[in-house]
Design an enzyme around this catalytic site. Structure first.
Site, PDB file in Angstrom:
ATOM      1  CB  SER A 137       1.548  -0.677   2.063  1.00  0.00           C
ATOM      2  OG  SER A 137       0.739  -0.952   0.934  1.00  0.00           O
ATOM      3  CE1 TYR A 150      -2.365   1.905   4.920  1.00  0.00           C
ATOM      4  CE2 TYR A 150      -1.879   1.334   2.637  1.00  0.00           C
ATOM      5  CZ  TYR A 150      -1.923   0.993   3.983  1.00  0.00           C
ATOM      6  OH  TYR A 150      -1.517  -0.258   4.382  1.00  0.00           O
ATOM      7  CE  LYS A 154       0.985   1.406   6.148  1.00  0.00           C
ATOM      8  NZ  LYS A 154       1.431   0.858   7.460  1.00  0.00           N
TER       9      LYS A 154
END
Length: 228
Positions: A137, A150, A154
């Site tokens: 991401s 998160y 990533k």
């Protein structure tokens, strides 16, 4: 871009970016193993692929369970005899909140990517041909007060890809990451459903819109094929 005769295993393949990758790889000739936690959702994707003349099977697997991932690899080989392409798209449900409330399971997606690579890498090395794609991401490159966990996972994916590429590249295995921005998926609904966040993202983007899953599916086909 021809993937005829290739077998692709895609985690998180039942919706959003993963579904687009499954559908587009099948459209370019690959036999696709569609995987996610819920079998009926995978079977729905498989039915759509078959309706268009493609080949696919569904295998349920929770990426946090190593035994289930080993079964996914075994079922893929049972169905099609080999694995040429691995797409690690599945991610743990994002934790929204401060790092003080962090739980270890947010990093399961990173571990699962390594487990899968170690499971399929040897056969690719033996054939001296293979392609691995990990969906990271753009969040990997920035800090966040809301989805830091998160973003950290990533960023770990990006680092993992770089090191795996160095280890497996000598066996002619191509390993790449895709780092999407905001894409209109159920996974990211909390972001794009917020008018303020969506407007800010659209204003920043050159095309003045957020991404669609098919914007990423085509990139995966490119990276998996000889074109990549």
């Amino acid at each position: 871009f021809d993937l005829t005769g290739k077998v692709a295993v895609v985690t998180g393949g039942s919706r959003g970016i993963g579904r687009s990758i499954c559908e587009q790889m099948a459209a370019h000739g690959a036999k696709v193993v569609v995987s996610s936690r819920k079998l009926p959702a995978c079977e729905e994707v498989v039915a759509g692929i078959k309706a268009k003349g493609g080949q696919a099977v569904a295998v349920a697997a929770n990426i946090s369970d190593k035994a289930q991932l080993e079964n996914l690899v075994a079922e893929a080989r049972k169905a099609y005899g080999r694995i040429d392409i691995l797409v690690c798209n599945a991610a743990a449900n994002p934790y929204f909140g401060p790092l003080t409330g962090l739980k270890d399971d947010v990093f399961h997606n990173v571990l699962s990517n390594l487990w899968l690579m170690n499971a399929v890498g040897p056969e690719m090395a033996e054939r001296r041909d293979g392609a691995v794609i990990i969906v990271s991401s753009i969040g990997a490159l920035v800090g966040s007060a809301h989805i830091a966990a998160y973003n950290m996972s990533k960023a770990a994916d990006l680092s993992l890809v770089k090191s795996l590429a160095m280890e497996w590249g000598r066996h002619n295995i191509r390993i790449n990451a895709i780092a999407p921005g905001l894409i209109k998926t159920d996974f990211a609904r909390a972001l794009w459903d917020n008018p303020q966040i969506r407007s800010a993202q659209e204003n920043k983007a050159a095309l003045k819109r957020i991404g669609e899953p098919d914007d990423i599916g085509g990139v995966a086909v490119f990276l998996a094929s000889k074109a990549g």
